[in-house]
Design an enzyme around this catalytic site. Sequence first.
Site, mmCIF file in Angstrom:
data_model
loop_
_atom_site.group_PDB
_atom_site.id
_atom_site.type_symbol
_atom_site.label_atom_id
_atom_site.label_comp_id
_atom_site.label_asym_id
_atom_site.label_seq_id
_atom_site.Cartn_x
_atom_site.Cartn_y
_atom_site.Cartn_z
ATOM 1 N N ASP A 29 0.870 -1.177 0.000
ATOM 2 C CA ASP A 29 0.000 0.000 0.000
ATOM 3 C C ASP A 29 0.903 1.221 0.000
ATOM 4 O O ASP A 29 1.852 1.318 0.791
ATOM 5 C CB ASP A 29 -0.895 0.008 1.248
ATOM 6 N N ILE A 30 0.600 2.149 -0.911
ATOM 7 C CA ILE A 30 1.456 3.325 -1.087
ATOM 8 C C ILE A 30 1.552 4.136 0.213
ATOM 9 O O ILE A 30 2.559 4.792 0.467
ATOM 10 C CB ILE A 30 0.940 4.194 -2.271
ATOM 11 N N ASN A 84 -10.752 -4.842 5.801
ATOM 12 C CA ASN A 84 -11.386 -4.608 4.509
ATOM 13 C C ASN A 84 -12.390 -3.479 4.680
ATOM 14 O O ASN A 84 -13.185 -3.488 5.625
ATOM 15 C CB ASN A 84 -12.113 -5.864 4.000
ATOM 16 N N GLN A 91 -14.623 2.752 1.684
ATOM 17 C CA GLN A 91 -13.785 2.209 0.619
ATOM 18 C C GLN A 91 -13.462 3.313 -0.378
ATOM 19 O O GLN A 91 -14.366 3.918 -0.958
ATOM 20 C CB GLN A 91 -14.534 1.065 -0.077
ATOM 21 N N HIS A 97 -10.157 -5.230 -1.998
ATOM 22 C CA HIS A 97 -8.797 -5.423 -1.478
ATOM 23 C C HIS A 97 -8.837 -5.692 0.018
ATOM 24 O O HIS A 97 -9.719 -5.211 0.728
ATOM 25 C CB HIS A 97 -7.890 -4.222 -1.773
#
Length: 139
Positions: A29-30, A84, A91, A97
């Site tokens: 994850d960035i 999640n 989201q 994801h």
Amino acid sequence: MDCIFCKIVNGDIPAYKVYENDKVLGFLDISQTTKGHTLLIPKKHVANLYELSSEDASEIFSVVPMVANALKKAFKPIGLNLVNNTEKPLQTVNHFHIHLLPRYSSDSLQIGFANYADSLTKEDYLEVTDAIVSAIKKT
Ligand code: AMP
Ligand code: ZN
């Protein structure tokens, strides 16, 4: 389709890939909310948890323990959260994801569960149970 995770799957934009098979892709994850914060996605575009078939779910969840153990081995966290987010506003990327978040004693992530057990009666629990059981019967 204008989906950032489909673009990663297709190689149109880069990602720090950590795991890949025919059906599933894992990448950093960035945001790196915690060190090693990893996302697992189905390569096929599925919008969210509600849209996931049991086959899709089997494919993706079958690799979760392996990636979790790799994170444990690599970073020696004190634990790990599986998260999640389903549907807006929770989201933000509309391609299913799972977040794997290794946890450290010094991290700033807060995931806490309130406990209302003291204020609930047996009837309260039965009402909620019945609502879920009858919804399951209608699926
Ligand atoms: P969610 O709020 O559960 O939909 O999380 C979406 C996650 O995707 C966020 O944690 C973002 O940091 C992450 N994200 C968005 N774009 C990228 C990208 N190009 N590469 C890796 N992670 C991304
Ligand atoms: Zn997609």
